[in-house]
Design a protein around this motif. Sequence first.
Motif, PDB file in Angstrom:
ATOM      1  N   ASP A 148       3.469   5.135   7.506  1.00 13.10           N
ATOM      2  CA  ASP A 148       4.626   4.994   6.618  1.00 13.10           C
ATOM      3  C   ASP A 148       5.353   6.334   6.573  1.00 13.10           C
ATOM      4  OD1 ASP A 148       6.367   4.919   4.436  1.00 13.10           O
ATOM      5  OD2 ASP A 148       5.051   3.649   3.251  1.00 13.10           O
ATOM      6  N   PRO A 149       6.634   6.409   6.921  1.00 11.81           N
ATOM      7  CA  PRO A 149       7.321   7.698   6.927  1.00 11.81           C
ATOM      8  C   PRO A 149       7.308   8.414   5.586  1.00 11.81           C
ATOM      9  CG  PRO A 149       8.889   5.868   7.139  1.00 11.81           C
ATOM     10  CD  PRO A 149       7.519   5.313   7.327  1.00 11.81           C
ATOM     11  N   PHE A 150       7.101   7.684   4.504  1.00 13.11           N
ATOM     12  CA  PHE A 150       7.001   8.342   3.203  1.00 13.11           C
ATOM     13  C   PHE A 150       5.696   9.119   3.061  1.00 13.11           C
ATOM     14  CE2 PHE A 150      10.569   5.718   2.213  1.00 13.11           C
ATOM     15  CZ  PHE A 150      11.241   6.383   1.201  1.00 13.11           C
ATOM     16  N   ASN A 151       4.758   8.887   3.964  1.00  8.94           N
ATOM     17  CA  ASN A 151       3.504   9.636   3.966  1.00  8.94           C
ATOM     18  C   ASN A 151       3.477  10.719   5.043  1.00  8.94           C
ATOM     19  OD1 ASN A 151       2.309   8.289   1.814  1.00  8.94           O
ATOM     20  ND2 ASN A 151       1.539   6.639   3.124  1.00  8.94           N
ATOM     21  N   ASN A 152       4.567  10.859   5.800  1.00  7.16           N
ATOM     22  CA  ASN A 152       4.653  11.984   6.732  1.00  7.16           C
ATOM     23  C   ASN A 152       4.588  13.299   5.961  1.00  7.16           C
ATOM     24  OD1 ASN A 152       4.959  10.283   8.910  1.00  7.16           O
ATOM     25  ND2 ASN A 152       7.153  10.630   9.151  1.00  7.16           N
ATOM     26  N   LYS A 186      -2.787  11.003   5.348  1.00  2.00           N
ATOM     27  CA  LYS A 186      -3.210  10.275   4.142  1.00  2.00           C
ATOM     28  C   LYS A 186      -2.442   8.962   4.089  1.00  2.00           C
ATOM     29  CE  LYS A 186      -5.369  13.803   2.109  1.00  2.00           C
ATOM     30  NZ  LYS A 186      -6.312  14.558   2.543  1.00  2.00           N
ATOM     31  N   ASP A 187      -2.846   8.052   4.933  1.00  2.00           N
ATOM     32  CA  ASP A 187      -2.195   6.744   4.956  1.00  2.00           C
ATOM     33  C   ASP A 187      -2.750   5.850   3.856  1.00  2.00           C
ATOM     34  OD1 ASP A 187      -0.074   6.190   6.782  1.00  2.00           O
ATOM     35  OD2 ASP A 187      -1.460   6.592   8.438  1.00  2.00           O
ATOM     36  N   ASP A 188      -1.934   4.915   3.413  1.00  2.00           N
ATOM     37  CA  ASP A 188      -2.369   3.959   2.400  1.00  2.00           C
ATOM     38  C   ASP A 188      -3.406   3.010   2.996  1.00  2.00           C
ATOM     39  OD1 ASP A 188      -0.580   5.082   0.611  1.00  2.00           O
ATOM     40  OD2 ASP A 188       1.024   3.663   1.130  1.00  2.00           O
ATOM     41  N   LYS A 189      -4.397   2.684   2.188  1.00  2.00           N
ATOM     42  CA  LYS A 189      -5.487   1.827   2.653  1.00  2.00           C
ATOM     43  C   LYS A 189      -4.974   0.491   3.170  1.00  2.00           C
ATOM     44  CE  LYS A 189      -9.882  -0.217   1.185  1.00  2.00           C
ATOM     45  NZ  LYS A 189     -10.818  -0.411   0.047  1.00  2.00           N
ATOM     46  N   GLU A 212      -2.712  -6.003  12.407  1.00  2.00           N
ATOM     47  CA  GLU A 212      -1.697  -6.753  13.134  1.00  2.00           C
ATOM     48  C   GLU A 212      -0.290  -6.267  12.786  1.00  2.00           C
ATOM     49  OE1 GLU A 212      -2.038 -10.923  12.736  1.00  2.00           O
ATOM     50  OE2 GLU A 212      -4.080 -11.016  13.546  1.00  2.00           O
ATOM     51  N   GLY A 213      -0.050  -5.922  11.528  1.00  2.00           N
ATOM     52  CA  GLY A 213       1.304  -5.595  11.115  1.00  2.00           C
ATOM     53  C   GLY A 213       1.637  -4.118  11.125  1.00  2.00           C
ATOM     54  N   THR A 214       0.619  -3.236  10.956  1.00  2.00           N
ATOM     55  CA  THR A 214       0.939  -1.813  10.805  1.00  2.00           C
ATOM     56  C   THR A 214       0.089  -0.919  11.696  1.00  2.00           C
ATOM     57  OG1 THR A 214       1.573  -2.229   8.495  1.00  2.00           O
ATOM     58  CG2 THR A 214       1.241   0.055   9.134  1.00  2.00           C
ATOM     59  N   SER A 215      -1.198  -0.779  11.383  1.00  2.00           N
ATOM     60  CA  SER A 215      -2.024   0.201  12.097  1.00  2.00           C
ATOM     61  C   SER A 215      -2.234  -0.156  13.562  1.00  2.00           C
ATOM     62  CB  SER A 215      -3.381   0.364  11.399  1.00  2.00           C
ATOM     63  OG  SER A 215      -4.111  -0.848  11.408  1.00  2.00           O
ATOM     64  N   GLY A 216      -2.051  -1.435  13.903  1.00  2.00           N
ATOM     65  CA  GLY A 216      -2.178  -1.842  15.297  1.00  2.00           C
ATOM     66  C   GLY A 216      -0.879  -1.687  16.071  1.00  2.00           C
TER      67      GLY A 216
END
Length: 256
Positions: A120-124, A202-205, A212-216
């Motif tokens: 998530d770019p807000f966690n960059n 520090k990505d959100d859990k 399928e939608g994000t971490s992959g």
Amino acid sequence: MATNYTPSTPSSLHFVHRLRDRAAYDAPTIHSILDSGLVAHVGFTLPASINPTNTPSDDQETWPFVIPMAYGRVEDIVYLHGYVSGRMMKALSRAGDDEQAGPPTTITVTHVDSLVLALDPFNNSFNYRSACVFGHARLVSDEEEKMMALKTITDHPFNASAERGSRWEDSKLPTEAEMKTTKVIAVRIKAASAKARRGDVKDDKKDIEDVEGTSGRYWAGVVPVETRFGEARGMEYSKGIEVPGYVKGLNGRSLN
């Protein structure tokens, strides 16, 4: 010399409000960030008397300034220097050598150690170390202190020592004209804070678990940023002169 700048209340000038766990107020941490930097950003304003009505305009006198500067530190004093009629030198020396009446000044030094790229770019983020110091500027009028301050500023990038030598002492002495056209400003650290981030993303859990939608689908990771000195390249007119030890010692040295 202060050993700790811990703010007395959350309303203190240098209290770190955001991400307080990254803050530090001890002098060794703050001094180490200052000492390992090469450029300081100095913030100041011009005297209100120049624009007594404070009328908004595009004139330079109505704007705050932040200028990158060479610098040096001795205990709890940061030294700056510049041309005698330069805007910053005139602004910071307007109270002369009266430290208590000197204009308020802010000095910052920052090191960037890594790019931190999240799903998530807000966690960059960055892995970084920064110091922010506050104090009142005074003009250095004592000739002995002025010479010492100029030596400190000159030697600052080289981490000079008795073993490696000093760039100031390995240079021609400044002329009388050069000394007269140069001002030195001292800023005694009145308050200071450091802030640093180290570690991984520090990505959100929920994003990590959403294969399928994000971490992959998106890459996350840390990209180191390395700033280091390279091999010195001498001038044609320096042929036959051995590269000084304080210069050789820079080769390969990291600022991270």
